[in-house]
Design a protein around this motif. Structure first.
Motif, PDB file in Angstrom:
ATOM      1  N   UNK A  63      19.637   5.300 -14.725  1.00  0.00           N
ATOM      2  CA  UNK A  63      19.705   4.931 -13.320  1.00  0.00           C
ATOM      3  C   UNK A  63      18.758   5.793 -12.511  1.00  0.00           C
ATOM      4  N   UNK A  64      18.224   5.204 -11.474  1.00  0.00           N
ATOM      5  CA  UNK A  64      17.412   5.934 -10.520  1.00  0.00           C
ATOM      6  C   UNK A  64      18.171   5.913  -9.192  1.00  0.00           C
ATOM      7  N   UNK A  65      18.500   7.113  -8.707  1.00  0.00           N
ATOM      8  CA  UNK A  65      19.222   7.209  -7.443  1.00  0.00           C
ATOM      9  C   UNK A  65      18.223   7.402  -6.308  1.00  0.00           C
ATOM     10  N   UNK A  66      18.285   6.566  -5.326  1.00  0.00           N
ATOM     11  CA  UNK A  66      17.392   6.687  -4.169  1.00  0.00           C
ATOM     12  C   UNK A  66      18.079   7.406  -3.017  1.00  0.00           C
ATOM     13  N   UNK A  67      19.018   6.752  -2.379  1.00  0.00           N
ATOM     14  CA  UNK A  67      19.690   7.333  -1.221  1.00  0.00           C
ATOM     15  C   UNK A  67      21.067   7.851  -1.617  1.00  0.00           C
ATOM     16  N   UNK A  68      21.381   9.038  -1.121  1.00  0.00           N
ATOM     17  CA  UNK A  68      22.733   9.571  -1.264  1.00  0.00           C
ATOM     18  C   UNK A  68      23.292   9.816   0.136  1.00  0.00           C
ATOM     19  N   UNK A  69      24.586   9.711   0.249  1.00  0.00           N
ATOM     20  CA  UNK A  69      25.186   9.795   1.583  1.00  0.00           C
ATOM     21  C   UNK A  69      26.591  10.371   1.510  1.00  0.00           C
ATOM     22  N   UNK A 117      33.531   6.132   8.101  1.00  0.00           N
ATOM     23  CA  UNK A 117      32.325   6.231   8.916  1.00  0.00           C
ATOM     24  C   UNK A 117      31.254   7.037   8.195  1.00  0.00           C
ATOM     25  N   UNK A 118      30.012   6.698   8.497  1.00  0.00           N
ATOM     26  CA  UNK A 118      28.889   7.395   7.908  1.00  0.00           C
ATOM     27  C   UNK A 118      28.711   8.753   8.573  1.00  0.00           C
ATOM     28  N   UNK A 119      28.539   9.784   7.752  1.00  0.00           N
ATOM     29  CA  UNK A 119      28.320  11.134   8.267  1.00  0.00           C
ATOM     30  C   UNK A 119      26.840  11.500   8.193  1.00  0.00           C
ATOM     31  N   UNK A 120      26.233  11.315   7.017  1.00  0.00           N
ATOM     32  CA  UNK A 120      24.830  11.704   6.841  1.00  0.00           C
ATOM     33  C   UNK A 120      24.268  11.005   5.616  1.00  0.00           C
ATOM     34  N   UNK A 121      22.950  10.780   5.656  1.00  0.00           N
ATOM     35  CA  UNK A 121      22.254  10.194   4.509  1.00  0.00           C
ATOM     36  C   UNK A 121      21.010  11.015   4.209  1.00  0.00           C
ATOM     37  N   UNK A 122      20.565  10.923   2.955  1.00  0.00           N
ATOM     38  CA  UNK A 122      19.343  11.598   2.554  1.00  0.00           C
ATOM     39  C   UNK A 122      18.649  10.766   1.480  1.00  0.00           C
ATOM     40  N   UNK A 148      17.295  16.771  -6.673  1.00  0.00           N
ATOM     41  CA  UNK A 148      17.042  15.577  -7.482  1.00  0.00           C
ATOM     42  C   UNK A 148      17.128  15.870  -8.976  1.00  0.00           C
ATOM     43  N   UNK A 149      16.728  17.071  -9.375  1.00  0.00           N
ATOM     44  CA  UNK A 149      16.773  17.427 -10.792  1.00  0.00           C
ATOM     45  C   UNK A 149      18.215  17.442 -11.307  1.00  0.00           C
ATOM     46  N   UNK A 150      19.142  17.789 -10.430  1.00  0.00           N
ATOM     47  CA  UNK A 150      20.557  17.852 -10.800  1.00  0.00           C
ATOM     48  C   UNK A 150      21.326  16.618 -10.353  1.00  0.00           C
ATOM     49  N   UNK A 151      20.652  15.677  -9.678  1.00  0.00           N
ATOM     50  CA  UNK A 151      21.343  14.502  -9.128  1.00  0.00           C
ATOM     51  C   UNK A 151      22.579  14.913  -8.333  1.00  0.00           C
ATOM     52  N   UNK A 152      22.376  15.902  -7.502  1.00  0.00           N
ATOM     53  CA  UNK A 152      23.483  16.456  -6.721  1.00  0.00           C
ATOM     54  C   UNK A 152      23.122  16.439  -5.237  1.00  0.00           C
ATOM     55  N   UNK A 153      24.094  16.099  -4.417  1.00  0.00           N
ATOM     56  CA  UNK A 153      23.930  16.124  -2.969  1.00  0.00           C
ATOM     57  C   UNK A 153      24.965  17.088  -2.382  1.00  0.00           C
TER      58      UNK A 153
END
Length: 121
Positions: A29-35, A46-51, A73-78
């Protein structure tokens, strides 16, 4: 399937800080946006923040200047750094990831199980 696991929630007093983490796992999988989203009892999520991967960020007006979203991104962690917490920030915080399957470009989105944040006055 991409799985998301949040951590870092807890009980704090008003004015204190907390840091939430959300780790994504899954192959192909390729993750683009995390929120980060949140949902208080009796209220809609409700939406708090996106990246994005760039990264570019976006915040709800209620948290601007107090919360900071970041990602590895290397850790797929937000992450969500929450400073100057207020009682009205009390909610269950959910992580969300959007992207696509690398083999087929089929889009996906996944949610974590949530982490409780409680701010006392």
């Amino acid at each position: 399937q991409v799985q998301l696991v949040e951590s870092g929630g807890g009980l704090v007093q008003a004015g204190e800080s907390l840091r939430l983490s959300c780790a994504a796992s899954g192959d192909g999988f390729r993750i683009n946006t995390m929120a980060w989203y949140r949902q208080a009892p009796g209220k809609q999520r409700e939406l708090v923040a996106t990246i994005t991967r760039l990264p570019s960020t976006n915040y709800a007006d209620s948290v601007k200047g107090r919360f900071t979203i970041s990602r590895d991104n290397a850790k797929n962690t937000v992450y969500l750094q929450m400073n100057s917490l207020k009682p009205e920030d009390t909610a269950r915080y959910y992580c969300r990831a959007d992207g696509y399957r690398e083999s087929s470009f089929e889009p996906f989105n996944s949610w974590g199980q949530g982490a409780q944040v409680t701010v006392s006055s």
